[in-house]
Design a protein around this motif. Sequence first.
Motif, PDB file in Angstrom:
ATOM      1  N   THR A  76       0.834  -1.214   0.000  1.00 40.78           N
ATOM      2  CA  THR A  76       0.000   0.000   0.000  1.00 40.78           C
ATOM      3  C   THR A  76       0.866   1.260   0.000  1.00 40.78           C
ATOM      4  O   THR A  76       2.003   1.253   0.467  1.00 40.78           O
ATOM      5  CB  THR A  76      -0.913   0.046   1.252  1.00 40.78           C
ATOM      6  N   HIS A  77       0.284   2.308  -0.534  1.00 37.76           N
ATOM      7  CA  HIS A  77       0.966   3.607  -0.602  1.00 37.76           C
ATOM      8  C   HIS A  77      -0.048   4.715  -0.359  1.00 37.76           C
ATOM      9  O   HIS A  77      -1.249   4.525  -0.510  1.00 37.76           O
ATOM     10  CB  HIS A  77       1.593   3.806  -1.988  1.00 37.76           C
ATOM     11  N   LEU A  78       0.484   5.888  -0.046  1.00 38.55           N
ATOM     12  CA  LEU A  78      -0.294   7.123   0.102  1.00 38.55           C
ATOM     13  C   LEU A  78      -1.559   6.972   0.955  1.00 38.55           C
ATOM     14  O   LEU A  78      -2.657   7.263   0.488  1.00 38.55           O
ATOM     15  CB  LEU A  78      -0.703   7.649  -1.281  1.00 38.55           C
ATOM     16  N   PRO A  79      -1.453   6.523   2.171  1.00 38.02           N
ATOM     17  CA  PRO A  79      -2.663   6.462   3.001  1.00 38.02           C
ATOM     18  C   PRO A  79      -3.140   7.877   3.343  1.00 38.02           C
ATOM     19  O   PRO A  79      -2.323   8.760   3.598  1.00 38.02           O
ATOM     20  CB  PRO A  79      -2.181   5.724   4.242  1.00 38.02           C
ATOM     21  N   GLU A  80      -4.432   8.082   3.299  1.00 38.56           N
ATOM     22  CA  GLU A  80      -4.994   9.408   3.565  1.00 38.56           C
ATOM     23  C   GLU A  80      -6.232   9.213   4.428  1.00 38.56           C
ATOM     24  O   GLU A  80      -7.157   8.487   4.039  1.00 38.56           O
ATOM     25  CB  GLU A  80      -5.430  10.038   2.229  1.00 38.56           C
ATOM     26  N   ILE A 139      -9.381  11.018   6.595  1.00 34.92           N
ATOM     27  CA  ILE A 139     -10.152  12.201   6.992  1.00 34.92           C
ATOM     28  C   ILE A 139     -11.288  11.689   7.872  1.00 34.92           C
ATOM     29  O   ILE A 139     -12.193  10.996   7.391  1.00 34.92           O
ATOM     30  CB  ILE A 139     -10.711  12.962   5.768  1.00 34.92           C
ATOM     31  N   GLY A 140     -11.239  12.004   9.144  1.00 30.26           N
ATOM     32  CA  GLY A 140     -12.232  11.480  10.086  1.00 30.26           C
ATOM     33  C   GLY A 140     -12.158   9.965  10.129  1.00 30.26           C
ATOM     34  O   GLY A 140     -11.082   9.396  10.307  1.00 30.26           O
ATOM     35  N   ARG A 141     -13.291   9.319   9.860  1.00 30.51           N
ATOM     36  CA  ARG A 141     -13.294   7.850   9.899  1.00 30.51           C
ATOM     37  C   ARG A 141     -13.047   7.238   8.511  1.00 30.51           C
ATOM     38  O   ARG A 141     -12.961   6.027   8.380  1.00 30.51           O
ATOM     39  CB  ARG A 141     -14.633   7.353  10.455  1.00 30.51           C
ATOM     40  N   SER A 142     -12.994   8.128   7.493  1.00 30.05           N
ATOM     41  CA  SER A 142     -12.778   7.628   6.123  1.00 30.05           C
ATOM     42  C   SER A 142     -11.294   7.541   5.808  1.00 30.05           C
ATOM     43  O   SER A 142     -10.506   8.378   6.255  1.00 30.05           O
ATOM     44  CB  SER A 142     -13.429   8.562   5.107  1.00 30.05           C
ATOM     45  N   LYS A 143     -10.969   6.556   5.026  1.00 28.29           N
ATOM     46  CA  LYS A 143      -9.571   6.373   4.668  1.00 28.29           C
ATOM     47  C   LYS A 143      -9.439   5.948   3.196  1.00 28.29           C
ATOM     48  O   LYS A 143     -10.304   5.250   2.668  1.00 28.29           O
ATOM     49  CB  LYS A 143      -8.949   5.280   5.566  1.00 28.29           C
ATOM     50  N   GLY A 144      -8.403   6.420   2.599  1.00 30.17           N
ATOM     51  CA  GLY A 144      -8.111   6.010   1.214  1.00 30.17           C
ATOM     52  C   GLY A 144      -6.681   5.531   1.141  1.00 30.17           C
ATOM     53  O   GLY A 144      -5.816   6.044   1.837  1.00 30.17           O
ATOM     54  N   VAL A 145      -6.422   4.558   0.301  1.00 32.52           N
ATOM     55  CA  VAL A 145      -5.060   4.040   0.176  1.00 32.52           C
ATOM     56  C   VAL A 145      -4.859   3.493  -1.252  1.00 32.52           C
ATOM     57  O   VAL A 145      -5.810   2.999  -1.867  1.00 32.52           O
ATOM     58  CB  VAL A 145      -4.797   2.962   1.258  1.00 32.52           C
ATOM     59  N   THR A 146      -3.651   3.665  -1.772  1.00 33.23           N
ATOM     60  CA  THR A 146      -3.356   3.117  -3.105  1.00 33.23           C
ATOM     61  C   THR A 146      -2.738   1.737  -2.919  1.00 33.23           C
ATOM     62  O   THR A 146      -1.798   1.571  -2.144  1.00 33.23           O
ATOM     63  CB  THR A 146      -2.387   4.043  -3.869  1.00 33.23           C
ATOM     64  N   VAL A 147      -3.293   0.774  -3.631  1.00 33.17           N
ATOM     65  CA  VAL A 147      -2.843  -0.616  -3.477  1.00 33.17           C
ATOM     66  C   VAL A 147      -2.230  -1.114  -4.791  1.00 33.17           C
ATOM     67  O   VAL A 147      -2.834  -0.957  -5.845  1.00 33.17           O
ATOM     68  CB  VAL A 147      -4.036  -1.535  -3.106  1.00 33.17           C
ATOM     69  N   CYS A 148      -1.028  -1.668  -4.681  1.00 40.05           N
ATOM     70  CA  CYS A 148      -0.400  -2.309  -5.859  1.00 40.05           C
ATOM     71  C   CYS A 148      -0.463  -3.813  -5.626  1.00 40.05           C
ATOM     72  O   CYS A 148       0.222  -4.330  -4.734  1.00 40.05           O
ATOM     73  CB  CYS A 148       1.057  -1.888  -5.995  1.00 40.05           C
ATOM     74  N   LEU A 149      -1.259  -4.473  -6.409  1.00 43.12           N
ATOM     75  CA  LEU A 149      -1.410  -5.920  -6.216  1.00 43.12           C
ATOM     76  C   LEU A 149      -0.256  -6.663  -6.874  1.00 43.12           C
ATOM     77  O   LEU A 149       0.171  -6.318  -7.971  1.00 43.12           O
ATOM     78  CB  LEU A 149      -2.726  -6.385  -6.835  1.00 43.12           C
ATOM     79  N   ARG A 150       0.256  -7.655  -6.168  1.00 42.00           N
ATOM     80  CA  ARG A 150       1.283  -8.507  -6.762  1.00 42.00           C
ATOM     81  C   ARG A 150       0.598  -9.707  -7.411  1.00 42.00           C
ATOM     82  O   ARG A 150      -0.620  -9.886  -7.258  1.00 42.00           O
ATOM     83  CB  ARG A 150       2.274  -8.955  -5.682  1.00 42.00           C
ATOM     84  N   GLU A 151       1.357 -10.501  -8.109  1.00 43.81           N
ATOM     85  CA  GLU A 151       0.773 -11.633  -8.824  1.00 43.81           C
ATOM     86  C   GLU A 151       0.018 -12.548  -7.860  1.00 43.81           C
ATOM     87  O   GLU A 151       0.548 -12.916  -6.804  1.00 43.81           O
ATOM     88  CB  GLU A 151       1.884 -12.412  -9.534  1.00 43.81           C
ATOM     89  N   GLY A 152      -1.191 -12.866  -8.213  1.00 43.29           N
ATOM     90  CA  GLY A 152      -1.993 -13.781  -7.397  1.00 43.29           C
ATOM     91  C   GLY A 152      -2.798 -13.088  -6.309  1.00 43.29           C
ATOM     92  O   GLY A 152      -3.679 -13.703  -5.702  1.00 43.29           O
TER      93      GLY A 152
END
Lengths: 237, 292
Positions: free
Chosen positions: B244-248, B250-263
């Motif tokens: 995961t990268h760039l967790p953000e 705001i309050g109870r909400s969260k966003g995160v960028t996920v790079c999936l590996r093979e499988g």
Amino acid sequence: MKKSLWIQSVRRNVYYWSRAVEGIILVFICIDLCYAALFGMTGRETSESIRQTGALWVMLENARDYMIGMGLMMPLVIPASYGKNGIGLTISFGGKRSETVWGVQFMHLLVIVQVTLYVALLNLLLEGSWIWFPLYFAGMLTSAALGQFLLCAQLRFSTKGVVFTVLAITVFAITAIFFLVAGWSETWGGTLGIFWLDEPGGLLKLLTAALYPVGAVLYAVSVVLLIGIVKKYEVRI
Amino acid sequence: METLVCSNIAKKYGEKEVLKDVNLTLEKGKIYGLIGRNGAGKTTLLSILSAQNPASTGEVLWNGEPVWENQRALNHICFSRELTPQPNGGSTAEMKVRDYLRAASFYYPGWDAQMAKELLEKFELDPKRKLVKLSKGMLSMVTIIVAMASKADFTFLDEPVAGLDVVMREYFYRRLIEEYTQTNRTFVISTHIIEEAAEVFEEVIIVKHGEILLKENTAELVGRTFRVSGLAETVDEAVKGLETHLPEQIGRSKGVTVCLREGETLPEDSGLTVQPVNLQNVFVALCGEEQL
């Protein structure tokens, strides 16, 4: 294949370096002729000599004398002005480093041969003495070596090298101007029996004999130094 | 297959290590995007690949032959550098466009004079103008002309669209694809305008702190990266064990960028919002995390 690569290498170096310096050599020759036509800066001509020889011959005589001074400067100034950028540019276009070093030597050759031919042509027209000629050629060789040292300084020390080059050329130019304009050539030349005065003293032969090996050694050292520096040079254009 | 391989390349300036043990293989017939932050080592890498700079260690091989001082190899490589002529910057700055192109034509054995002329006209560049008098966009045009007309099998462009207006950028990308399709040349394009160029890149090479972070097919990289958002606890649970990268938050909400590996997959029906991302988002997630 190897032969065709070699031919390609020679051809492109001849094209590039000759185009790079042809313009400036022509500019120097034009300056020389204009200067000679407009000013009698050596002060050697008299109204009597003009009357006897004619204005054109006085002009040609001046042109020859100026070019002897300028010609000594050109192998120093031209590589110092064009060498660094030329090396960067040709390597950036895919030229080999060793090839580029030989390209610079070709530039020296072009400058020396053309200036010498020009001075020789003027001297031939004037039916002047040739006694100074070997010394002049040795001076050009030494000047080319010094120009190559300045080029090495620029490549190795970048801005500091450029500043040093400008200072060195300024000192060299001022000395040459004093030599020609302020009459040093008269006194020194007269005393030592060198340059275009027809006084074939032993000192002239001694100077010529001494300057050739000095010039040749300096030139050889400058080439080796340039090869070493260009090998590690990082292109910036 | 024709390749350009750099093995264990490192470059040091004093104590500063600009490139660290870089291993990279470029294949013939691909358009690579070389992206990285300022100072990541992109230009240094391209300079070493084209023998314009010596490497501190390692070597570059063209079809198994060293590139360094090898004319046969150098004839197949063109690195059209970003031009930055300075006033009083010497004879290169004072060169006219036509003289610069003529000098280039002497050196590239496959030089296409017709193409150079055509591009010069298309870009409406005055061949008599000095390089030092050109705007940034016009200088980019000159570097593009050299790169395209060189016809070198491996052609590198450093910031080719810097300063170009949108119409000319579009024209450049079209012309690039046309040339690529017709000749099967390899292009490596270093750029900061990622999103615009992303469609052109078959593969992307990301450089971070002097190392190759990844080299991957662009579509595959973008296809395995997502922005996941929702309730913080749900997001944390869903991405546990994933890259995961760039967790953000705001309050109870969260966003995160996920790079999936093979499988790897994201859990379905978890009530999370999963959005696709573009190449620029992937790049920011991978390289800009510390700064954001």
